[in-house]
Design a protein around this motif. Sequence first.
Motif, PDB file in Angstrom:
ATOM      1  N   GLU A   1      81.985  -1.179  50.760  1.00 12.49           N
ATOM      2  CA  GLU A   1      80.804  -1.717  50.087  1.00 12.49           C
ATOM      3  C   GLU A   1      81.204  -2.431  48.796  1.00 12.49           C
ATOM      4  OE1 GLU A   1      77.830   1.226  49.444  1.00 12.49           O
ATOM      5  OE2 GLU A   1      77.156   1.167  51.530  1.00 12.49           O
TER       6      GLU A   1
ATOM      7  N   SER B   1      81.427  -3.315  45.049  1.00 10.38           N
ATOM      8  CA  SER B   1      81.423  -2.428  43.888  1.00 10.38           C
ATOM      9  C   SER B   1      81.783  -3.241  42.657  1.00 10.38           C
ATOM     10  CB  SER B   1      82.431  -1.286  44.094  1.00 10.38           C
ATOM     11  OG  SER B   1      82.475  -0.453  42.960  1.00 10.38           O
TER      12      SER B   1
ATOM     13  N   ASP C   1      80.299  -2.407  39.256  1.00 11.20           N
ATOM     14  CA  ASP C   1      80.018  -1.785  37.958  1.00 11.20           C
ATOM     15  C   ASP C   1      81.129  -0.830  37.522  1.00 11.20           C
ATOM     16  OD1 ASP C   1      79.427   0.099  39.899  1.00 11.20           O
ATOM     17  OD2 ASP C   1      77.786   0.987  38.766  1.00 11.20           O
TER      18      ASP C   1
ATOM     19  N   GLU D   1      73.359  -1.763  34.361  1.00 12.25           N
ATOM     20  CA  GLU D   1      72.236  -2.035  35.257  1.00 12.25           C
ATOM     21  C   GLU D   1      72.393  -3.396  35.916  1.00 12.25           C
ATOM     22  OE1 GLU D   1      67.343  -2.456  35.191  1.00 12.25           O
ATOM     23  OE2 GLU D   1      68.435  -1.927  33.354  1.00 12.25           O
TER      24      GLU D   1
ATOM     25  N   GLN E   1      75.046  -3.128  38.607  1.00  7.14           N
ATOM     26  CA  GLN E   1      74.539  -2.328  39.727  1.00  7.14           C
ATOM     27  C   GLN E   1      73.560  -3.133  40.572  1.00  7.14           C
ATOM     28  OE1 GLN E   1      73.004   1.158  37.667  1.00  7.14           O
ATOM     29  NE2 GLN E   1      74.769   2.381  38.278  1.00  7.14           N
ATOM     30  N   LYS E   2      72.669  -3.875  39.912  1.00  6.23           N
ATOM     31  CA  LYS E   2      71.717  -4.694  40.652  1.00  6.23           C
ATOM     32  C   LYS E   2      72.444  -5.769  41.451  1.00  6.23           C
ATOM     33  CE  LYS E   2      67.762  -5.824  38.830  1.00  6.23           C
ATOM     34  NZ  LYS E   2      66.700  -6.324  37.896  1.00  6.23           N
TER      35      LYS E   2
ATOM     36  N   GLN F   1      75.536  -5.601  42.686  1.00  6.62           N
ATOM     37  CA  GLN F   1      76.216  -5.018  43.841  1.00  6.62           C
ATOM     38  C   GLN F   1      75.211  -4.548  44.892  1.00  6.62           C
ATOM     39  OE1 GLN F   1      78.588  -1.937  42.005  1.00  6.62           O
ATOM     40  NE2 GLN F   1      77.217  -0.301  42.625  1.00  6.62           N
ATOM     41  N   ASP F   2      74.065  -4.044  44.464  1.00  4.93           N
ATOM     42  CA  ASP F   2      73.038  -3.630  45.416  1.00  4.93           C
ATOM     43  C   ASP F   2      72.538  -4.828  46.217  1.00  4.93           C
ATOM     44  OD1 ASP F   2      73.259  -1.040  44.557  1.00  4.93           O
ATOM     45  OD2 ASP F   2      71.460  -1.081  43.299  1.00  4.93           O
ATOM     46  N   TYR F   3      72.318  -5.941  45.518  1.00  4.53           N
ATOM     47  CA  TYR F   3      71.849  -7.153  46.195  1.00  4.53           C
ATOM     48  C   TYR F   3      72.877  -7.625  47.220  1.00  4.53           C
ATOM     49  CZ  TYR F   3      70.279 -11.991  46.792  1.00  4.53           C
ATOM     50  OH  TYR F   3      69.852 -13.187  47.319  1.00  4.53           O
TER      51      TYR F   3
ATOM     52  N   ASN G   1      75.237  -5.861  48.736  1.00  5.65           N
ATOM     53  CA  ASN G   1      75.327  -4.917  49.852  1.00  5.65           C
ATOM     54  C   ASN G   1      74.118  -5.016  50.784  1.00  5.65           C
ATOM     55  OD1 ASN G   1      77.849  -3.601  49.371  1.00  5.65           O
ATOM     56  ND2 ASN G   1      76.917  -2.498  47.662  1.00  5.65           N
ATOM     57  N   GLU G   2      72.936  -5.194  50.215  1.00  4.98           N
ATOM     58  CA  GLU G   2      71.735  -5.298  51.047  1.00  4.98           C
ATOM     59  C   GLU G   2      71.763  -6.560  51.901  1.00  4.98           C
ATOM     60  OE1 GLU G   2      68.635  -5.189  48.197  1.00  4.98           O
ATOM     61  OE2 GLU G   2      68.896  -3.037  47.736  1.00  4.98           O
TER      62      GLU G   2
END
Length: 431
Positions: A222, A224, A226, A416, A419-420, A422-424, A426-427
């Motif tokens: 995934e 990463s 952060d 933050e 993190q946002k 990396q979340d974007y 990954n999604e």
Amino acid sequence: MKIRTILATGLAASVALALTACTGGGAPQGGGSADGEITGEITFQTWSLKNDKFTPYFEDVVAAFEKEHEGVKVNWIDQPAEGYEDKILQQAESGELPDVVNLPPEFAHELAGVGQLIDVKKESDIIDQYVEGGLEAYTFDGIEGTYAFPWYLGTELNYWNMALLEKGGITEAPKTVDEMLDAASALAKVGERTISGVPGPKTLQVLLTDQGAEYPFIVDGEFSFDTPEAVALVERYAELYKEGAVSPEALQNAGVANDNIDNFNKGTVAWTTAGPNYIDKNLAVNAPTLLPSVTVTSGFGNQPLFVQGISVSANSKNPAAALAFAEFVTDDENQIAFMKLAAGFFPGTVKANEDPSAFAEAAQNEQQKAATDFAAQQMATARVPGAPGSGYVDSMEGYAKQQIALAITGEISAKEALQKAQDYANENASE
């Protein structure tokens, strides 16, 4: 001509799913063998290169190869810039992938993963002649082998407005990221700005390697972003923003292509990154009054590499001829001839980069020659930023820059923002 990139988020994943369906599985390895006699008919496909400038070159290359190998017929075809991704997918699904084909790393990754490409590292006797970073761009986690010969390459250098730096008492261009950050702080004290663009994860990777920190980009499959070091660097940018070192335009245009260069051309910031032909092809045209003030230095850390490659289909009916032609197109002589037409790019072989005067346009300005020399030297160490073959695309980088811009202005924390980002990524990678 621009380096071609994969632009649509999630497209690589859709390619993989479609190819897995049509091949009945998709074992994580390439396929094919190039043993046999160099004979037969093959097709060679390029990407948006059939025009008055490049057509004579390719016709000459084909004719020279056919003369050297009398039993071979090469059919050269070219696909338009728009829709190339869809075309490759259609060709692969229908079993009509050209024998020799120009592929960016992301597409080579997906095709190699379902056995559609030959492992050139295994099959070629001359693989060690190519630029290491270019080969790494076509060497993917979980797939043994290398799946293209590096063809034409690009990189980025650092450009400095020395007139602005001198206002802060700095008489030499910074050579490290820490020196750049310190210079930015010094200039801010006298009311001048240094930062012309917002760093995304790819840029953070480059900057952090210069600081001696690892930036893995992917952990356990995934994205990463952060890491403590990355958070600290974004926080340093935020401090510099408070001091007045970051250009407002950099924040307003975060994620816009070439925003940092356009910003630098205004003469209000002291530093930017740009390609090797920036001096003659951009600065001299768009901001000629800045020419006396601008100097160039090599890139920071693991300097970025942009690459296009030539792959060989594992389903070629004449694999020996296909491999031989791929080697021929990308050998020293033919790469040098191609770079004479493709201004600002560099050959994919080590030897061809030893003397950039053999292919680069004659410099119109002193700093342009220095930039060309720096770029040629970087070919030995430059690496594709991010994680090649990971599916990380421009839209993810753009979103990340927007979040990091918010962190720089203090609207959200650095952690933050990362993190946002990396979340974007990954999604959207799983779509």
